[in-house]
Design a protein around this motif. Structure first.
Motif, PDB file in Angstrom:
ATOM      1  N   LYS A  39       2.178   2.169   4.428  1.00 15.87           N
ATOM      2  CA  LYS A  39       3.066   3.115   4.034  1.00 15.87           C
ATOM      3  C   LYS A  39       3.734   2.872   3.178  1.00 15.87           C
ATOM      4  O   LYS A  39       4.948   2.390   3.593  1.00 15.87           O
ATOM      5  CB  LYS A  39       3.872   3.246   5.534  1.00 15.87           C
ATOM      6  N   LYS A  58       9.245   4.978  -0.911  1.00 14.44           N
ATOM      7  CA  LYS A  58       9.341   6.733  -1.622  1.00 14.44           C
ATOM      8  C   LYS A  58      10.182   5.987  -2.457  1.00 14.44           C
ATOM      9  O   LYS A  58      11.514   5.358  -2.290  1.00 14.44           O
ATOM     10  CB  LYS A  58       9.865   7.446  -0.825  1.00 14.44           C
ATOM     11  N   GLU A  74      -1.150   1.280  -5.401  1.00 13.58           N
ATOM     12  CA  GLU A  74      -1.149   2.644  -5.752  1.00 13.58           C
ATOM     13  C   GLU A  74      -2.784   2.789  -5.856  1.00 13.58           C
ATOM     14  O   GLU A  74      -2.452   4.141  -5.676  1.00 13.58           O
ATOM     15  CB  GLU A  74      -0.962   2.982  -7.568  1.00 13.58           C
ATOM     16  N   SER A  98      -2.874   4.039  -0.439  1.00 16.74           N
ATOM     17  CA  SER A  98      -1.963   5.383  -0.543  1.00 16.74           C
ATOM     18  C   SER A  98      -0.818   5.312  -1.708  1.00 16.74           C
ATOM     19  O   SER A  98       0.535   5.049  -1.451  1.00 16.74           O
ATOM     20  CB  SER A  98      -1.114   5.468   0.448  1.00 16.74           C
ATOM     21  N   LYS A 131       2.058   7.326  -3.751  1.00 16.57           N
ATOM     22  CA  LYS A 131       3.424   8.515  -3.620  1.00 16.57           C
ATOM     23  C   LYS A 131       3.357   8.333  -5.439  1.00 16.57           C
ATOM     24  O   LYS A 131       4.125   9.118  -5.459  1.00 16.57           O
ATOM     25  CB  LYS A 131       4.246   7.354  -3.291  1.00 16.57           C
TER      26      LYS A 131
END
Length: 466
Positions: free
Chosen positions: A170, A173, A193, A196, A198
């Motif tokens: 997870k 941000k 990267e 997952s 973002k």
């Protein structure tokens, strides 16, 4: 650490229908052979989609193994081609574990549980997502199975590497200004990267489910993830390292996001699929406080509270519908009325007496006041390229064959004039729970759309699947 990684006899070979024969590190096998990971065998990858697409019988179990494999392949490729990145075997193993464990937190019927059931069953925690449970389940898996010592035996450094793995499951941000991660320094930013992403949504999670879902759905997959891995390269961008693609691959990446949109339109958000999933959601809501599971410390929790105790959550899979169909008969008590209502809804699914599709209309975020006056089941379907209304390629970097160390962005006008202008749309769909009132429901929906200046296409056929 090398002495452990080079013992080939301890590695295990899996014959996967998508990636062929894949070899997994013994630590990954130990993680797979735990109750917390094995529960993924009983959670359908496409939720209610299996009731519409007979081939979509695959589960989160095999998808997770595939993501773990691809995560390792991408990390190993970068390590081999760019030794200056100083990617260690320890880094590779952590990336593989993150890929393997990224979906540990999925509930019954995958996204149905956190996307449809949870917001209504537990409004106070409506923003809870399966990624939150994945982090808790990973901690529970390591602790309950005594894997911390095994991880150290294979060269991991705890708790740093546990933090790194969870940060990849997870990601935070980030606005590319301040480095917020603790598991690895900024010079290893590109590792975040892989599982997952973002930054632009291009990651091995998508690579596997594109290929796997298309295979089981009978839909052609036009994206070649092996080609992407082959051309992937890490470049420095404003002091931070990012995974970049060859400039000639830009059109293929647009095709990848188009494939994602196509899968959502043709399968994930299929009209009948959503009808089935609304019915499963309704059944779970009615059964919520009547399906109880004992957890840690002897506590007993209902469906909507199971996510607060990983011992309870481990026991929660798609098999919950069997508990609704066949409640405990060890006592002479009558089946509670809500549980009987839940059973009747599920029985309707089995006999294909589904909620009937009334109609749909495209909606915008501005000026839409909702559907308070529609006394039917409704949902809003979002179709996009994975980054809401943004073009994901705008945050993707490329390099050229002549200068493989310099990263740059490619303006869309240099790619093609045929690219989409809008990258997201919302569709309001309405379903009728009682087929006897379908005609009235269609009339009411058309009138509602007219009063709210929405265009509508009301179909005249039933959602009954033949």
């Amino acid at each position: 650490m090398e002495k452990h990684l080079n013992i080939k006899d301890l590695n295990k070979v899996f014959n996967d229908p998508i990636h062929g024969h894949i070899e997994l590190h013994p630590l990954l096998v130990k993680i797979i052979d735990t109750p917390q990971f094995q529960r993924l065998r009983n959670i359908k990858q496409l939720g209610g989609g299996y009731y519409v697409f007979p081939g979509a019988s695959h589960n989160r179990f095999e998808h997770s193994i595939g993501v773990g494999h691809l995560a390792g392949e991408l990390a190993k490729t970068l390590k081999l081609k760019q030794p200056e990145l100083d990617i260690s075997e320890r880094d590779v193993l952590c990336v593989q574990i993150a890929g393997l464990c990224h979906d540990l937190g999925h509930g019954p019927f995958s996204h149905l549980f956190d996307g449809m059931f949870n917001p209504e069953a537990d409004p106070e925690h409506k923003d809870w997502k399966h990624e939150d449970a994945s982090l808790e389940m990973f901690d529970h898996l390591v602790l309950a199975n005594g894997l911390a010592q095994e991880m150290e035996r294979y060269g991991l450094i705890l708790p740093t590497d546990l933090t790194f793995i969870k940060e990849m499951i997870k990601p935070l941000k980030s606005d590319d200004t301040e480095w917020l991660y603790e598991g690895r320094d900024e010079n290893k930013s590109f590792l975040y990267e892989i599982v997952s992403n973002k930054q632009n949504g291009i990651d091995v999670d998508k690579f596997d489910y594109f290929a796997r879902d298309c295979h089981h759905l009978g839909i052609r997959n036009n994206f070649d993830h092996q080609r992407f891995i082959m051309f992937a390269r890490v470049c420095d961008v404003n002091g931070r390292k990012h995974i970049c693609s060859r400039d000639k691959e830009v059109a293929n990446l647009y095709d990848m996001f188009h494939t994602r949109n196509s899968l959502h339109r043709r399968a994930y958000q299929h009209r009948v699929t959503k009808s089935v999933e609304i019915m499963i959601k309704d059944a779970l809501l009615k059964a919520d406080h009547h399906i109880l599971t004992k957890g840690s410390g002897g506590t007993t929790l209902c469906l909507s509270k199971a996510k607060t105790d990983m011992e309870v959550y481990t026991k929660l899979t798609d098999q919950v519908i069997e508990r609704i169909f066949h409640p405990c008969s060890c006592s002479n008590e009558f089946t509670p009325s809500p549980l009987e209502e839940a059973r009747m809804i599920l029985q309707r699914i089995m006999s294909r007496d589904l909620y009937q599709f009334v109609g749909e209309t495209k909606v915008c975020n501005q000026g839409w006041t909702g559907t308070k006056h529609l006394a039917q089941a409704f949902l809003v379907v979002t179709l996009d390229y994975g980054m809401k209304n943004k073009d994901p390629i705008n945050t993707t970097y490329f390099y050229t064959k002549a200068n493989p160390t310099e990263a740059f962005k490619i303006p869309r006008e240099q790619v093609s004039k045929l690219l989409p202008v809008c990258f997201a749309e919302k569709i309001l769909r309405v379903y009728c729970k009682n087929s006897a009132s379908l005609r009235d429901a269609k009339f009411c929906f058309q009138r509602w759309c007219h009063e709210n200046d929405f265009l509508t296409e009301v179909t005249l056929y039933s959602v009954r699947w033949q």
